[in-house]
Design a protein around this motif. Structure first.
Motif, short mmCIF file in Angstrom:
data_model
loop_
_atom_site.label_atom_id
_atom_site.label_comp_id
_atom_site.label_asym_id
_atom_site.label_seq_id
_atom_site.Cartn_x
_atom_site.Cartn_y
_atom_site.Cartn_z
N LEU A 1 0.84 -1.20 0.00
CA LEU A 1 0.00 0.00 0.00
C LEU A 1 0.87 1.24 0.00
CD1 LEU A 1 -2.67 1.42 0.11
CD2 LEU A 1 -2.72 1.07 2.60
N ARG A 2 1.94 1.23 0.79
CA ARG A 2 2.84 2.37 0.78
C ARG A 2 3.50 2.53 -0.58
NH1 ARG A 2 4.35 -0.01 5.72
NH2 ARG A 2 6.41 -0.55 4.93
N ALA A 3 3.86 1.39 -1.17
CA ALA A 3 4.46 1.45 -2.50
C ALA A 3 3.47 2.03 -3.50
CB ALA A 3 4.89 0.05 -2.94
N TRP A 4 2.22 1.65 -3.38
CA TRP A 4 1.23 2.16 -4.32
C TRP A 4 1.01 3.66 -4.17
CZ3 TRP A 4 -0.43 1.45 -8.75
CH2 TRP A 4 -1.59 2.07 -9.20
N LEU A 5 1.05 4.14 -2.95
CA LEU A 5 0.90 5.57 -2.76
C LEU A 5 1.99 6.34 -3.49
CD1 LEU A 5 -0.08 5.67 1.02
CD2 LEU A 5 -1.56 5.99 -0.97
N LEU A 6 3.17 5.77 -3.57
CA LEU A 6 4.24 6.40 -4.34
C LEU A 6 3.87 6.47 -5.81
CD1 LEU A 6 7.33 4.58 -2.80
CD2 LEU A 6 6.56 6.90 -2.33
N CYS A 7 3.34 5.37 -6.33
CA CYS A 7 3.01 5.34 -7.76
C CYS A 7 1.82 6.22 -8.07
CB CYS A 7 2.74 3.90 -8.19
SG CYS A 7 4.22 2.90 -8.12
N MET A 8 0.89 6.29 -7.17
CA MET A 8 -0.24 7.19 -7.39
C MET A 8 0.23 8.63 -7.55
SD MET A 8 -2.86 5.28 -7.49
CE MET A 8 -1.71 4.17 -8.25
N LEU B 1 11.25 1.72 -16.36
CA LEU B 1 10.84 0.63 -15.48
C LEU B 1 10.90 1.09 -14.04
CD1 LEU B 1 10.08 -2.35 -15.02
CD2 LEU B 1 12.51 -2.90 -15.12
N ALA B 2 9.77 1.03 -13.34
CA ALA B 2 9.68 1.53 -11.97
C ALA B 2 9.42 0.39 -11.00
CB ALA B 2 8.55 2.57 -11.85
N LEU C 1 5.23 4.20 -18.53
CA LEU C 1 6.00 3.57 -17.47
C LEU C 1 5.53 2.14 -17.27
CD1 LEU C 1 8.12 4.57 -15.21
CD2 LEU C 1 6.14 4.66 -13.70
N LEU C 2 6.48 1.25 -17.01
CA LEU C 2 6.16 -0.11 -16.58
C LEU C 2 6.50 -0.22 -15.10
CD1 LEU C 2 5.51 -3.13 -16.87
CD2 LEU C 2 7.85 -3.46 -17.74
N TYR C 3 5.50 -0.48 -14.28
CA TYR C 3 5.70 -0.66 -12.84
C TYR C 3 5.57 -2.14 -12.51
CZ TYR C 3 4.88 -0.65 -7.83
OH TYR C 3 4.97 -0.92 -6.49
N VAL C 4 6.51 -2.67 -11.72
CA VAL C 4 6.45 -4.08 -11.34
C VAL C 4 6.72 -4.22 -9.85
CG1 VAL C 4 7.11 -4.95 -13.62
CG2 VAL C 4 8.89 -4.46 -11.93
N ASP C 5 6.17 -5.27 -9.27
CA ASP C 5 6.50 -5.62 -7.89
C ASP C 5 7.95 -6.10 -7.83
OD1 ASP C 5 3.99 -4.98 -7.00
OD2 ASP C 5 3.30 -7.05 -6.76
N SER D 1 -2.02 -6.30 -9.68
CA SER D 1 -1.21 -5.12 -9.95
C SER D 1 0.28 -5.38 -9.95
CB SER D 1 -1.53 -4.02 -8.92
OG SER D 1 -1.16 -4.47 -7.61
N GLY D 2 0.70 -6.64 -9.94
CA GLY D 2 2.13 -6.94 -9.89
C GLY D 2 2.89 -6.50 -11.11
N VAL D 3 2.21 -6.45 -12.25
CA VAL D 3 2.78 -5.97 -13.51
C VAL D 3 1.81 -4.95 -14.08
CG1 VAL D 3 3.58 -6.57 -15.83
CG2 VAL D 3 3.93 -8.17 -13.92
#
Length: 395
Positions: free
Chosen positions: A5-12, A117-118, A168-172, A227-229
């Motif tokens: 969730l914290r990681a997602w807040l960064l991407c948001m 790639l993020a 952007l490509l965001y991955v876990d 949301s992993g990829v």
């Protein structure tokens, strides 16, 4: 709430052009004056496989350059983030392609486009094997954007926003690429005029689905999304107004995120993924659904073989959720992770990566996923063959 969730807040914050909560720790940028003629392999054929990424400038295709000390500013930002030695490159380093000469000519003609790639790091360290798998097979320049979670926020003074990044490509952090990153990047060209993101479904079999059985909030389609990829057209995301269940008025991303979090915060155990499901439930026309082999997880083979695209084409991206790379529950997933982690940059991929992996996979045939181990190596073999051809032509 878990660290995702914290990681997602960064991407948001990226999406909405808000300031990210943490510093952009590492962007690999192209520098001038380097070409393939400078490439060398390590003297003595060092087998320090666990630290290859730490002490060498790495080229896609497994070729390496002797360590080069980066600008002191770069190192000062890098060192507190990953806690790596000071000779590791930071902000001003880059990942080159095994086809760098060709890339340079394309760039001059305006035909080259870097891949962004993020990844967001939870805790004080990021597993390097993810980055290693991205580098190994790709021929295009990759720019990494690595975000620290709020445990490391005090290490960084200024926040940055990626205003100039269009896509952007965001991955876990538990993702492994089994074929070039540019292959998934190519899905951007398949977006229609309304689509602004791409993800795979959470499951292809509703009998084992989580969202259709347990979710307490809206979710995408009949199965939900994982949301992993995540491919993101950030320009479209910043410009779009999203339908929602907060108000009858469509809202920009910067206006919708925090109200959704406040409304559903006690009902979203999967954090970022749940928020995405809520948003795309109300805006399904904005999502492109990736085939399941681009986010292949244990659920695709443990409960029967329910990813038909992987059965046909092989696995393209492996997602080791639930810590399966580091336990004995799914030995085939761990075997793939260990094979990539231990592969020494610069060695022959056929003999130093593929053959040891196939030997390990032969010991996993008693597990459900091990019985389809050929799916894990089908695309990998093609990727390795392509890289070996590039290396041979470059000699």
């Amino acid at each position: 709430m878990r660290c995702y969730l914290r990681a997602w807040l960064l991407c948001m914050a990226i999406f909405s052009s808000l300031y990210v909560f943490n510093h952009l720790a590492h962007t690999l940028e192209e520098t001038n004056g380097r070409d393939l003629g400078e490439l060398e392999t390590p003297e003595g054929g060092s087998r320090d496989t666990g630290n290859d990424f730490k002490n060498r400038t790495v080229l896609a295709g497994g070729r390496v350059r002797k360590p080069v000390r980066c600008n002191s500013l770069s190192v000062s930002y890098w060192n507190p983030f990953w806690r790596l030695p000071a000779d590791v490159c930071g902000l001003n380093c880059f990942v080159e392609s095994s086809s760098r000469d060709r890339m340079d000519s394309e760039a001059e003609d305006g035909g080259d486009e870097s891949i962004h790639l993020a990844v967001a790091a939870c805790g004080p360290k990021l597993d390097e094997t993810l980055l290693k798998s991205a580098i190994l097979f790709s021929k295009k320049l990759i720019k990494f954007h690595i975000f620290a979670d709020d445990e490391l926020q005090g290490s960084f003074q200024n926040a940055l926003i990626l205003k100039e990044v269009d896509s952007l490509l965001y991955v876990d952090t538990d993702i492994l690429f089994l074929q070039p990153v540019e292959d998934i990047w190519a899905f951007f060209s398949q977006f229609n005029a309304s689509q602004l993101a791409a993800m795979a479904l959470e499951t292809e079999d509703l009998r084992i689905g989580w969202y259709n059985r347990f979710a307490r909030h809206p979710y995408y389609g009949s199965a939900g999304i994982n949301s992993g990829v995540l491919l993101m057209n950030m320009t479209r995301i910043r410009e779009t107004f999203f339908k929602n269940d907060i108000t009858t008025v469509a809202l920009k991303w910067s206006e919708i995120l925090m109200p959704l979090l406040q409304k559903y915060k006690l009902k979203i155990p999967w954090g970022d993924q749940d928020l995405l499901n809520i948003i795309f439930h109300h805006n399904p026309e904005s999502l492109y659904v990736l085939p399941c082999q681009w986010n292949y997880r244990t659920d695709h083979c443990v409960y029967g073989h329910n990813c038909q695209q992987a059965e046909k084409d092989g696995v393209s991206i492996l997602h080791g959720s639930r810590g399966v790379y580091h336990d004995e529950n799914q030995p085939e997933f761990r075997a793939i992770y260990e094979a990539i982690r231990q592969y020494p940059f610069g060695d022959n991929m056929e003999t130093a990566l593929l053959q040891p992996l196939e030997a390990s996979l032969r010991t996993t045939t008693n597990s459900y996923c091990g019985r389809v181990s050929h799916l894990f190596t089908k695309r990998l073999k093609q990727s390795i063959a392509s890289v070996q051809q590039e290396v041979t032509r470059g000699r």
